[in-house]
Design a protein around this motif. Structure first.
Motif, PDB file in Angstrom:
ATOM      1  N   CYS A 154       0.845  -1.189   0.000  1.00 18.11           N
ATOM      2  CA  CYS A 154       0.000   0.000   0.000  1.00 18.11           C
ATOM      3  C   CYS A 154       0.882   1.242   0.000  1.00 18.11           C
ATOM      4  O   CYS A 154       1.852   1.326   0.750  1.00 18.11           O
TER       5      CYS A 154
ATOM      6  N   GLN B  37       0.027   4.160   1.022  1.00 15.23           N
ATOM      7  CA  GLN B  37      -0.254   5.028   2.151  1.00 15.23           C
ATOM      8  C   GLN B  37       0.267   4.457   3.465  1.00 15.23           C
ATOM      9  O   GLN B  37       0.924   5.140   4.231  1.00 15.23           O
ATOM     10  N   CYS B  38      -0.021   3.183   3.747  1.00 16.51           N
ATOM     11  CA  CYS B  38       0.385   2.608   5.040  1.00 16.51           C
ATOM     12  C   CYS B  38       1.451   1.522   4.900  1.00 16.51           C
ATOM     13  O   CYS B  38       1.875   0.941   5.887  1.00 16.51           O
TER      14      CYS B  38
ATOM     15  N   SER C 158       1.203  -1.474   3.873  1.00 17.49           N
ATOM     16  CA  SER C 158       0.723  -2.806   4.218  1.00 17.49           C
ATOM     17  C   SER C 158       0.993  -3.778   3.072  1.00 17.49           C
ATOM     18  O   SER C 158       0.906  -3.419   1.904  1.00 17.49           O
TER      19      SER C 158
ATOM     20  N   ASP D  44      -6.383  -2.651   5.016  1.00 20.39           N
ATOM     21  CA  ASP D  44      -5.987  -2.139   6.318  1.00 20.39           C
ATOM     22  C   ASP D  44      -6.354  -0.667   6.513  1.00 20.39           C
ATOM     23  O   ASP D  44      -6.861  -0.280   7.560  1.00 20.39           O
ATOM     24  N   CYS D  45      -6.088   0.171   5.489  1.00 20.55           N
ATOM     25  CA  CYS D  45      -6.356   1.604   5.646  1.00 20.55           C
ATOM     26  C   CYS D  45      -7.445   2.110   4.707  1.00 20.55           C
ATOM     27  O   CYS D  45      -7.864   3.255   4.821  1.00 20.55           O
TER      28      CYS D  45
END
Length: 121
Positions: free
Chosen positions: A11, A13-14, A16, A30-31
Motif C-alpha cells: 500500500c 499510504q500505510c 501494508s 488495512d487503511c
C-alpha cells in the motif's frame, strides 16, 4: 488468486503487504486506500528526489523547527545531542555525506544533522 507479482506491491499510504488488485485499481484492506498503479508510479517518480523529508516523511523547508528523535554523538567531541532537543531555524543543504540540515544547537554550536534523525516540530 494472488500471483508472485501481487506480493511485491505494498500500500502506498500505510505500506501494508495486504494490498490486492481489484480490476484496474489496487485496494488496501488495512487503511482503505485505493490507487491506480499507473498514475501512482508517475507520482512517486515525480516526488523522488524533491525536497528533504524528516523521519516521519514530512517535508522540511528552510526556517522550520525540528526535534531530534534519538541521542546523537557529536563527531570529534565528547558532546551528545540528546533526543528531544528542539532545533529552530534549520537550513537545508546538499550534504554529500547525508547531513542535509545545517543548524545551531544551544550549548553545542553550529553543526549538520541528517534528516532521518529529526521530526518536524
Amino acid at each position: 488468486m494472488r500471483t508472485m507479482m501481487d506480493d511485491q506491491i505494498n500500500c502506498l499510504q500505510c505500506n501494508s503487504e495486504n494490498a490486492y488488485n481489484d480490476g484496474s485499481l489496487w485496494n488496501c484492506p488495512d487503511c482503505g486506500h485505493e490507487w491506480n498503479p499507473d498514475t501512482a508510479a508517475a507520482a512517486v517518480d515525480a516526488d523522488a528526489g524533491q525536497g528533504v523529508r524528516d523521519a516521519n516523511g514530512n517535508m522540511l523547508s528552510d526556517g522550520d523547527s525540528v526535534t531530534v528523535i534519538k541521542d546523537l554523538k557529536v563527531k570529534g567531541s565528547s558532546l551528545v545531542v540528546k533526543g528531544g532537543t528542539k532545533v529552530k531555524n534549520i537550513r537545508l543543504t546538499d550534504g554529500a555525506d547525508g547531513h542535509n540540515i545545517a543548524c545551531k544547537i544551544d550549548g553545542i554550536g553550529a553543526m549538520n544533522l541528517k534528516s532521518e534523525f529529526v521530526k518536524k516540530a
